[in-house]
Design a protein around this motif. Structure first.
Motif, short mmCIF file in Angstrom:
data_model
loop_
_atom_site.label_atom_id
_atom_site.label_comp_id
_atom_site.label_asym_id
_atom_site.label_seq_id
_atom_site.Cartn_x
_atom_site.Cartn_y
_atom_site.Cartn_z
N GLN A 271 6.03 9.71 3.59
CA GLN A 271 6.05 10.60 2.44
C GLN A 271 5.89 9.80 1.14
O GLN A 271 5.18 10.22 0.21
N GLN B 222 2.26 8.70 0.91
CA GLN B 222 1.36 9.80 0.58
C GLN B 222 1.36 10.06 -0.93
O GLN B 222 0.31 10.36 -1.52
N GLN B 223 2.50 9.93 -1.56
CA GLN B 223 2.57 10.09 -3.01
C GLN B 223 1.89 8.92 -3.73
O GLN B 223 1.21 9.12 -4.74
N HIS C 236 -2.00 9.23 -3.44
CA HIS C 236 -2.58 10.56 -3.72
C HIS C 236 -3.77 10.42 -4.67
O HIS C 236 -3.71 9.78 -5.71
N GLY C 237 -4.88 11.05 -4.28
CA GLY C 237 -6.08 11.03 -5.11
C GLY C 237 -7.03 9.89 -4.80
O GLY C 237 -8.13 9.85 -5.37
N THR C 238 -6.64 8.97 -3.92
CA THR C 238 -7.52 7.86 -3.57
C THR C 238 -8.26 8.17 -2.27
O THR C 238 -7.79 8.93 -1.44
N ARG D 142 -7.32 2.56 -2.89
CA ARG D 142 -6.12 2.90 -2.13
C ARG D 142 -5.25 1.66 -1.90
O ARG D 142 -4.01 1.74 -1.99
N GLN E 232 -3.09 5.95 7.66
CA GLN E 232 -4.24 6.82 7.55
C GLN E 232 -4.46 7.67 8.81
O GLN E 232 -5.22 8.62 8.79
#
Length: 272
Positions: A140, A143-144, A147-149, A183, A209
């Motif tokens: 978690q 993932q934050q 985020h967006g990459t 990333r 991933q």
């Protein structure tokens, strides 16, 4: 109607038959340049698989090996392994005093940490569940952070390319191109801003991933079989490289082996 009707006019006003255009001669395509000998050698060279990172090995101890031999300085003598005995396992709850003596390197606390012992005295299900829970929390966070990459190419791909042709693709270039990915940069910045254990590692990028559930299964299996295993009959189980596919294959083999041994089988965790 004359045979010349419908033909174009000349500048004098008379009609002349149209002359069909001659088809253009096909132009010969230039022959492709022959690849250089170096390019041919690179194309025919099989990819080189990078060696795996082995930090923790689990040894299935032979029945006839005495407990006095289970010390760090005896590992090379008996198993050809250079390392130190490390606390990896949890003992089962409500451990009795006479059972505690069968553990290897038992420590105080709840749960009782140890380097190994008989399989029946090790709480492998509890350890796997705790590892999965911790992995879910870590995922978690990851993932934050990313985020967006866009998904990144894992390091083993760059490393393999370097090992396959080190002259044309040096290690420095491979490292720079891997770390230049947005990333990976996001993960590095997070590690810099929040140092300490338990943070997402770029070494596990490919595992993250694969998704949360896959990552939890991966960490749960690794918690009990480490990165490599030496079986009691002398077989050496290890992934072929750090790529996720090879890691999963190792987990399948090592966990399947544990399912075949009896409850008296002793395990020993070694940090290499």
């Amino acid at each position: 109607m004359s045979a010349v009707n419908g033909t174009p006019l000349t500048r004098h006003g008379s009609r002349v038959p149209a002359v069909p255009a001659r088809p253009a001669r096909p132009t010969a395509m230039p022959a492709p340049a022959a690849p250089s000998a170096r390019a041919q050698a690179t194309a025919s060279r099989p990819p080189v698989t990078p060696a795996p990172t082995i930090e923790t090995m689990v040894i299935c101890l032979p029945d006839d090996l005495p407990a006095q031999a289970l010390t760090s300085h005896q590992l090379a003598t008996h198993f050809g392994v250079t390392g130190t005995v490390t606390a990896l396992y949890w003992a089962v709850p409500r451990l009795r005093l006479w059972q505690r003596r069968q553990l290897i390197g038992a420590r105080k606390g709840h749960p009782t940490l140890c380097a190994g012992g008989p399989l029946r005295l090790l709480d492998l299900p509890g350890l796997r569940q705790a590892a999965a829970v911790g992995a879910g929390i870590r995922y978690q966070i990851w993932q934050q952070v990313v985020h967006g990459t866009r998904p990144a190419t894992p390091w083993p791909v760059f490393h393999s390319r370097h090992l396959t042709d080190p002259d044309r693709y040096p290690y420095q270039r491979a490292s720079e191109e891997f770390h230049a990915q947005p990333r990976v940069q996001a993960m590095r910045l997070h590690a810099t801003a929040t140092p300490g254990p338990g943070q997402p590692s770029i070494g596990e990028l490919e595992m993250y991933q694969a998704g949360q559930v896959a990552y939890q299964h991966y960490r749960a299996g690794s918690a009990v079989v480490g990165d490599a295993m030496l079986t009691a009959d002398g077989r050496h189980l290890a992934p072929a490289s750090d790529a996720l596919g090879y890691r999963v294959t190792y987990l399948e083999q090592a966990l399947a082996h544990l399912d075949t041994v009896g409850p008296q089988q002793r395990l020993l965790a070694v940090s290499l």
